[in-house]
Write a protein that holds these residues in place. Structure first.
Motif, short mmCIF file in Angstrom:
data_model
loop_
_atom_site.label_atom_id
_atom_site.label_comp_id
_atom_site.label_asym_id
_atom_site.label_seq_id
_atom_site.Cartn_x
_atom_site.Cartn_y
_atom_site.Cartn_z
N MET A 1 79.67 47.42 45.27
CA MET A 1 79.40 47.29 44.01
C MET A 1 79.49 45.65 43.53
N ALA A 59 77.42 54.43 45.57
CA ALA A 59 76.88 54.87 44.37
C ALA A 59 77.47 56.41 44.20
N ILE A 119 70.92 50.61 42.19
CA ILE A 119 71.06 49.96 43.66
C ILE A 119 69.86 48.97 43.41
N TYR A 121 80.92 56.27 43.01
CA TYR A 121 81.28 55.68 41.94
C TYR A 121 80.86 56.94 40.77
N LEU A 122 79.83 57.52 41.08
CA LEU A 122 79.49 58.66 40.03
C LEU A 122 80.53 59.94 39.92
N LEU A 165 70.60 59.32 48.32
CA LEU A 165 70.97 59.99 47.22
C LEU A 165 70.25 61.23 46.79
N GLY A 206 78.65 49.33 38.42
CA GLY A 206 77.46 50.49 38.42
C GLY A 206 76.51 49.74 39.17
N PHE A 231 74.74 48.32 42.47
CA PHE A 231 75.20 48.01 44.04
C PHE A 231 74.07 47.12 44.48
N ALA A 281 73.77 54.82 37.38
CA ALA A 281 74.10 53.76 38.50
C ALA A 281 72.72 53.13 38.89
N VAL A 337 70.07 57.74 39.27
CA VAL A 337 70.23 56.52 39.75
C VAL A 337 68.97 55.86 39.81
N ALA A 391 75.07 51.68 50.48
CA ALA A 391 74.97 51.41 48.89
C ALA A 391 74.85 52.83 48.18
N ALA A 392 74.06 53.68 48.79
CA ALA A 392 73.89 54.97 48.25
C ALA A 392 75.12 55.73 48.10
#
Length: 425
Positions: free
Chosen positions: A379, A418, A176, A421-422, A37, A385, A387, A174, A21, A414-415
């Motif tokens: 997102m 993400a 951020i 999402y991953l 993250l 992908g 954010f 992704a 990321v 946000a992390a």
């Protein structure tokens, strides 16, 4: 102009099995996103246009690092005004107590001041930032300074950066964005990201100054004699024809061009919106908030013998020269001699504000990426992908720790989004 491309970062390649990321922006929101993250085993590369991270964070801490506020959450969340509902889930997940515990984990003890604000024991931002960056590096976060994001490259999901060595194209699983607002451009928050996102169809509320001073058309006398002096022990509110808010006590400073200071900052959102609607705002001042209207009228009406009006007001009511000068700013000589008018104005002095100070002078900004263009996970719907976090989102809050708390909380949120999402991929 040289152009380089890197599949993941400017340093060694990231193992294919390890998600990667990119975080753009090295303020509190970006650093918190990077930490969240990297704790989950994600390879994080953080890019920032400045030579070092946390510059605005450090400057904000020069007068005492106000991390958060200790008031009850029901009152705390209301400080975010019309965006309270949008921020509530984020702040419930990472509230003031969680932030204090996080700081303690870095070896930074905090305390609650008399105003309810929370500070590190040493009142400084630098030790906290140093400990934080040390932990981030130990967790594998890689920092890339003097890398200014300039948009997307030609290949899908490719980001373009302007670097001292030329243009760099980078991709990741992704992204951020934690790019800040548009105040204090010299520290990196310059709002240059706005057109980059607008080109992608992202709806952005116009960036405006928040926690800012305002211009007042002073007379030459007041400007020349009192600029730089504090106006102490007053109460104020933004005049509104529909909503009569309660007076807020505090103090502020008279400047050559207007007013600024903590009490003004607390009312800046309402004052700015008045100006947007009407072309001006009215700040109502109670010059003697600890004295009743009846008491003020009684003292003003009392005989003063051979004393001047100024001497009378000073001796009977304790009005200093600055407060008396403010009365002369709004009342004629004839009105100053009318006891009822003078007494009423002491308790409710209307000060006309004509414009907020420029956005680059503001402590923070209002406006930004509207929450409506984000999905439930923060997102961007227009940019899968990608954010967003921190002050670049469309919210504002007064000083007192509220700004920082929401930046930390939104970076963490946000992390986590993400990560989900991953995982889904």
């Amino acid at each position: 102009m040289s152009i380089r491309s890197a599949p993941h970062s400017t340093t060694s390649a990231t193992p294919a099995s390890k998600p990667h990321v990119i975080v753009i922006g090295g303020g509190p929101a970006g650093l918190m996103a990077a930490e969240t993250l990297s704790q989950q085993g994600v390879q994080v590369d953080l890019y920032d246009a400045m030579p070092s991270v946390g510059r605005k964070f450090l400057l904000a801490g020069k007068g005492g690092m106000n991390l958060t506020h200790s008031e009850e959450f029901s009152a705390f969340i209301q400080r975010y005004g019309s965006r309270a509902a949008d921020l509530q889930p984020l702040l419930e997940a990472f509230d003031a107590q969680a932030l204090r515990a996080w700081a303690q984990g870095l070896g930074v003890e905090t305390f609650v001041g008399s105003s309810g604000r929370v500070f590190p024991v040493d009142m400084k931002a630098a030790p906290l930032l140093r400990a934080w960056l040390h932990r981030l590096r130990e967790q594998g976060v890689r920092f890339h300074m003097r890398h200014r994001w300039t948009g997307w490259g030609e290949a899908p999901q490719t980001l373009r950066f302007q670097t001292p060595e030329g243009v760099l194209n980078v991709s990741a699983d992704a992204v951020i964005l934690a790019l800040g607002g548009a105040s204090w451009a010299r520290l990196g928050s310059d709002g240059a990201w706005v057109p980059l996102l607008q080109q992608r169809g992202v709806d952005i509320a116009t960036l405006q100054p928040a926690n800012c001073g305002f211009d007042v058309p002073w007379t030459d006398f007041l400007k020349n004699k009192f600029a730089g002096q504090p106006l102490l022990t007053v109460a104020a509110r933004a005049q509104d024809a529909d909503v009569r808010s309660s007076m807020r006590k505090g103090q502020f400073v008279i400047t050559a061009g207007g007013v600024e200071g903590s009490l003004i900052y607390a009312l800046s959102a309402a004052l700015r919106e008045q100006i947007n609607r009407r072309g001006h705002a009215v700040l109502e001042l109670d010059l003697l908030p600890d004295k009743s209207a009846d008491r003020v009228l009684s003292e003003v009406s009392a005989g003063r013998g051979s004393r001047s009006l100024s001497s009378h007001l000073q001796s009977k009511l304790g009005l200093d020269a600055l407060k008396i000068a403010l009365l002369h700013e709004v009342l004629s000589k004839e009105q100053m001699q009318q006891a009822d008018v003078l007494a009423a104005t002491i308790k409710q002095l209307p000060l006309r504000l004509i414009s907020p100070r420029p956005i680059d002078e503001a402590i923070s900004t209002a406006g930004g990426v509207r929450f409506e263009v984000l999905d439930a996970s923060a997102m961007l719907r227009a940019c899968p992908g990608v954010f967003c976090a921190g002050e670049m989102l469309d919210w504002e809050a007064p000083t007192g720790g509220y700004l920082l708390t929401a930046c930390f909380a939104s970076g963490r949120h946000a992390a986590q989004a993400a990560m989900q999402y991953l995982d889904a991929r």
